[in-house]
Design a protein around this motif. Structure first.
Motif, mmCIF file in Angstrom:
data_model
loop_
_atom_site.group_PDB
_atom_site.id
_atom_site.type_symbol
_atom_site.label_atom_id
_atom_site.label_comp_id
_atom_site.label_asym_id
_atom_site.label_seq_id
_atom_site.Cartn_x
_atom_site.Cartn_y
_atom_site.Cartn_z
ATOM 1 N N ALA A 46 -6.774 8.521 1.752
ATOM 2 C CA ALA A 46 -7.354 9.745 1.190
ATOM 3 C C ALA A 46 -6.569 10.205 -0.033
ATOM 4 O O ALA A 46 -7.149 10.696 -1.006
ATOM 5 C CB ALA A 46 -7.385 10.843 2.250
ATOM 6 N N VAL A 47 -5.246 10.030 0.011
ATOM 7 C CA VAL A 47 -4.422 10.424 -1.136
ATOM 8 C C VAL A 47 -4.819 9.621 -2.373
ATOM 9 O O VAL A 47 -4.987 10.164 -3.471
ATOM 10 C CB VAL A 47 -2.924 10.230 -0.816
ATOM 11 N N LEU A 48 -5.018 8.303 -2.158
ATOM 12 C CA LEU A 48 -5.445 7.463 -3.274
ATOM 13 C C LEU A 48 -6.821 7.903 -3.773
ATOM 14 O O LEU A 48 -7.075 7.937 -4.978
ATOM 15 C CB LEU A 48 -5.504 5.991 -2.850
ATOM 16 N N ALA A 49 -7.699 8.259 -2.827
ATOM 17 C CA ALA A 49 -9.061 8.665 -3.203
ATOM 18 C C ALA A 49 -9.026 9.928 -4.058
ATOM 19 O O ALA A 49 -9.767 10.042 -5.037
ATOM 20 C CB ALA A 49 -9.909 8.885 -1.957
ATOM 21 N N ARG B 227 -6.618 3.566 17.280
ATOM 22 C CA ARG B 227 -7.311 4.649 16.586
ATOM 23 C C ARG B 227 -6.316 5.492 15.803
ATOM 24 O O ARG B 227 -6.575 5.905 14.679
ATOM 25 C CB ARG B 227 -8.018 5.541 17.617
ATOM 26 N N PHE B 228 -5.166 5.728 16.413
ATOM 27 C CA PHE B 228 -4.128 6.543 15.796
ATOM 28 C C PHE B 228 -3.676 5.918 14.485
ATOM 29 O O PHE B 228 -3.579 6.578 13.454
ATOM 30 C CB PHE B 228 -2.957 6.661 16.773
ATOM 31 N N ARG B 229 -3.455 4.624 14.525
ATOM 32 C CA ARG B 229 -3.008 3.919 13.341
ATOM 33 C C ARG B 229 -4.057 4.000 12.238
ATOM 34 O O ARG B 229 -3.731 4.199 11.065
ATOM 35 C CB ARG B 229 -2.746 2.454 13.706
ATOM 36 N N LEU B 230 -5.336 3.877 12.637
ATOM 37 C CA LEU B 230 -6.406 3.947 11.642
ATOM 38 C C LEU B 230 -6.458 5.340 11.000
ATOM 39 O O LEU B 230 -6.705 5.454 9.800
ATOM 40 C CB LEU B 230 -7.750 3.623 12.289
ATOM 41 N N MET B 231 -6.210 6.376 11.809
ATOM 42 C CA MET B 231 -6.221 7.725 11.252
ATOM 43 C C MET B 231 -5.117 7.876 10.205
ATOM 44 O O MET B 231 -5.331 8.459 9.139
ATOM 45 C CB MET B 231 -6.015 8.758 12.369
ATOM 46 N N ALA B 232 -3.939 7.355 10.531
ATOM 47 C CA ALA B 232 -2.832 7.432 9.582
ATOM 48 C C ALA B 232 -3.185 6.685 8.297
ATOM 49 O O ALA B 232 -2.957 7.174 7.183
ATOM 50 C CB ALA B 232 -1.565 6.860 10.210
ATOM 51 N N LEU B 233 -3.790 5.502 8.481
ATOM 52 C CA LEU B 233 -4.171 4.700 7.317
ATOM 53 C C LEU B 233 -5.206 5.453 6.475
ATOM 54 O O LEU B 233 -5.103 5.511 5.247
ATOM 55 C CB LEU B 233 -4.725 3.347 7.786
ATOM 56 N N LEU C 164 0.832 -1.195 0.000
ATOM 57 C CA LEU C 164 0.000 0.000 0.000
ATOM 58 C C LEU C 164 0.874 1.255 0.000
ATOM 59 O O LEU C 164 0.627 2.203 -0.747
ATOM 60 C CB LEU C 164 -0.922 -0.006 1.224
ATOM 61 N N SER C 165 1.919 1.237 0.830
ATOM 62 C CA SER C 165 2.793 2.406 0.908
ATOM 63 C C SER C 165 3.450 2.681 -0.434
ATOM 64 O O SER C 165 3.610 3.825 -0.840
ATOM 65 C CB SER C 165 3.877 2.202 1.955
ATOM 66 N N PHE C 166 3.836 1.608 -1.113
ATOM 67 C CA PHE C 166 4.471 1.781 -2.419
ATOM 68 C C PHE C 166 3.527 2.531 -3.358
ATOM 69 O O PHE C 166 3.913 3.493 -4.020
ATOM 70 C CB PHE C 166 4.845 0.404 -2.988
ATOM 71 N N VAL C 167 2.254 2.077 -3.364
ATOM 72 C CA VAL C 167 1.281 2.706 -4.261
ATOM 73 C C VAL C 167 1.030 4.160 -3.849
ATOM 74 O O VAL C 167 1.021 5.064 -4.683
ATOM 75 C CB VAL C 167 -0.047 1.915 -4.259
ATOM 76 N N VAL C 168 0.848 4.392 -2.538
ATOM 77 C CA VAL C 168 0.562 5.757 -2.072
ATOM 78 C C VAL C 168 1.719 6.685 -2.408
ATOM 79 O O VAL C 168 1.532 7.802 -2.880
ATOM 80 C CB VAL C 168 0.282 5.767 -0.554
#
Lengths: 286, 301
Positions: free
Chosen positions: B13-16, B2-8, A104-108
């Motif tokens: 969002a960038v992909l979106a 929760r923190f990890r989920l926010m980062a994810l 995922l990181s690679f793609v992002v």
């Protein structure tokens, strides 16, 4: 021996030509910088006046200022930075701390690098389709949204780079003391990389303060200013680069002067921000 | 957690956003794609009143201005990088490096207004007119650099673009030149090579991929650059034989006409232009990324 001397001469000549050309290239680059900044100073300073900050953009043929354009630019930039910075920092944190080598990181990372260099006018078209068409009118919100899309990749990239510079020993030491990962990130790595992350935000502000293309058909422009900011954001909004574009391409000398004054304001802001970012960056490295 | 989920979520969002850009462009371009099909990119006619739209002139303008910019900026940019790494006296190295990088930070609208008011009139008087006069009777060059001169035009746009992308090329080239191990350079100097020979036969081949990657990155910028080009290209929807004549580019056409596009089809044709631009820059930037990545990886070993 005779052949050798000719060979030496040829090599020395080639070397001299090479040195001459690359010194010439450097001078050429500096020459343009001087020309552009010089032209800007000459035409910009003569157009500066205190009314720039107190009066709104005038109709053709009369004098005025740039207050509404400056206000619009500042307002939209502040909103864009406020919205884009957290997303950029969190996404950069994900890439550097959680999924460093993941698929995922690679793609992002790849997509972010594309967004970073993608033509900004395309971002304008995207927000037009997404917001302007749906809302039925141009608005300050749409302009701020377009700028947000430009802020995110800049902040993400610098955040990731700066977090990667933080030595793993720090993370390991904190984890060995029993700190959970989110605590390690918040209180150790973010703190260590703080100056670098702030640099990234400054660079993002510098980048959006001159962006024109994505605002043309999102914020559009407005010859007035609405003091009711909530209402104003819902209407078309003036921006400094937008006014420069509109006034410079028009036929009126008064408007040309204002365009030059605006151009000088933007360039000063951008250069000041980039120099500030550079100083911060250097402090952190030493 | 929760923190990890926010980062994810932020990463997603960038992909979106990326997916959103592509989808909105495709949806917006749909009416024009249906109306003109593949002919859109092969016809030159652009007539809002008759609702006939062909993208050939803007595509040509985008490609030719970027080509002019690359022809000028690649050698000069590499020259600057070489100067900064090898030839510049040490105390001047940082200030000159910073000055060239500051050029990269100046917003494109500044290049535009400067090009329009200061550079174009000067260029018309002191370069275009003498050149057009001198070339008038030369067969090929007479057509390329002939005709009535306006100061603004395709060639001027290419020139301004070249100044804009110069810092990108020299910054990337300087960075990759600094990765050349000094042992390699010292060995070649020890064998009696001149600076030129060390640079041309040792350093540049060593970091070829990085230099090409940097040039591609700059090309990506040049292709999508909007405001600087819009000011000085002249905005004429035709392919003129002379490089001095006004033309248009994809980004300039969108910037100029989008808010005036009253009909659905007109607007859609402009969005299709945007989609074309995005696809072209996507391909160029992808190549640039792949090359720079490869360079970075080989540097690690």
């Amino acid at each position: 021996m005779v052949a050798n001397r000719a060979l030496y001469f040829r090599r020395r000549l080639a070397n001299a030509v090479f040195i001459f050309l690359s010194v010439g290239a450097a001078l050429f680059g500096l020459l343009w910088l001087t020309f552009i900044l010089g032209g800007l100073l000459v035409d910009g300073i003569s157009a500066l006046s205190p009314t720039l900050f107190t009066e709104i953009t005038p109709p053709p043929g009369s004098k005025g200022g740039l207050a509404n354009a400056i206000g619009g630019s500042v307002l939209m930039s502040v909103i864009a930075v406020a919205a884009g910075t957290p997303i950029g920092i969190f996404a950069g944190t994900y890439l550097a701390e959680y999924g460093r080598h993941g698929r995922l990181s690679f793609v992002v990372r790849f997509v972010n690098d594309i967004l970073l260099s993608a033509p900004s006018i395309v971002i304008g078209l995207f927000i037009y389709e997404l917001l302007v068409v749906r809302m039925g009118h141009f608005s300050g919100w749409a302009g701020a949204a377009a700028l947000t899309v430009i802020v995110i990749p800049v902040v993400l990239r610098t955040t990731e780079n700066m977090l990667l510079l933080v030595p793993d020993g720090l993370r390991e030491a904190a984890t060995a003391l029993g700190a959970p990962q989110n605590f390690v990130i918040k209180s150790v790595t973010w703190k260590a990389a703080r100056a670098g992350i702030i640099t990234g935000v400054l660079l993002a502000v510098a980048r959006i303060s001159g962006e024109t293309a994505p605002l043309l058909f999102t914020a559009l422009g407005n010859s007035g200013w609405n003091w009711n900011v909530a209402e104003g954001m819902n209407e078309p909004m003036a921006s400094l680069p937008g006014v420069i574009y509109a006034f410079a391409t028009g036929p009126y000398q008064d408007q040309h002067d204002l365009a030059w004054a605006g151009a000088l304001l933007i360039t000063t802001t951008v250069l000041a921000l980039s120099i500030l970012a550079r100083i911060l960056d250097n402090q952190k490295r030493t | 957690m929760r923190f990890r989920l926010m980062a994810l979520a932020a990463a997603l969002a960038v992909l979106a956003i990326f997916a959103g850009v592509i989808m909105s462009l495709v949806v917006g371009a749909m009416p024009a794609m249906k109306a003109f099909g593949f002919g859109f990119i092969t016809t030159e006619a652009w007539s809002p009143t008759r609702e006939r739209f062909g993208a050939l002139a803007p595509i040509y303008g985008t490609l030719i201005t970027s080509l002019i910019a690359m022809i000028i900026a690649v050698p000069v940019g590499i020259g600057i990088a070489i100067f900064l790494t090898d030839l510049c006296p040490r105390p001047l190295r940082r200030p000159i490096g910073i000055a060239v990088e500051l050029l990269a930070g100046i917003p494109s609208i500044i290049y535009g207004i400067w090009g329009f008011f200061v550079f174009a009139p000067w260029f018309q008087l002191h370069v275009q007119e003498p050149v057009a006069l001198a070339m008038a009777d030369v067969p090929v060059l007479g057509t390329l650099f002939g005709g009535v001169t306006f100061g603004i035009g395709t060639f001027t746009a290419g020139l301004i673009l070249s100044i804009m992308i110069l810092p990108f090329i020299s910054a990337v080239t300087r960075d990759v030149l600094e990765t050349v191990p000094s042992v390699l350079k010292e060995a070649s100097y020890g064998l009696g090579a001149t600076s030129w020979e060390v640079m041309w036969k040792v350093c540049l081949p060593y970091c070829q991929t990085g230099v090409v990657g940097g040039a591609m990155l700059a090309l990506g910028r040049a292709l999508g650059e909007t405001m600087a080009v819009t000011f000085v290209i002249g905005n004429a929807h035709r392919i003129a034989p002379s490089l001095f004549a006004p033309g248009t580019s994809i980004s300039a056409a969108i910037a100029n006409e989008f808010t005036e596009a009253t009909s659905e089809l007109y607007r859609s044709a402009l969005i299709e232009l945007g989609l074309l631009l995005f696809v072209i820059t996507f391909i160029v930037l992808t190549c640039a990324q792949l090359m720079l990545r490869r360079m970075e990886r080989s540097k690690g070993h």
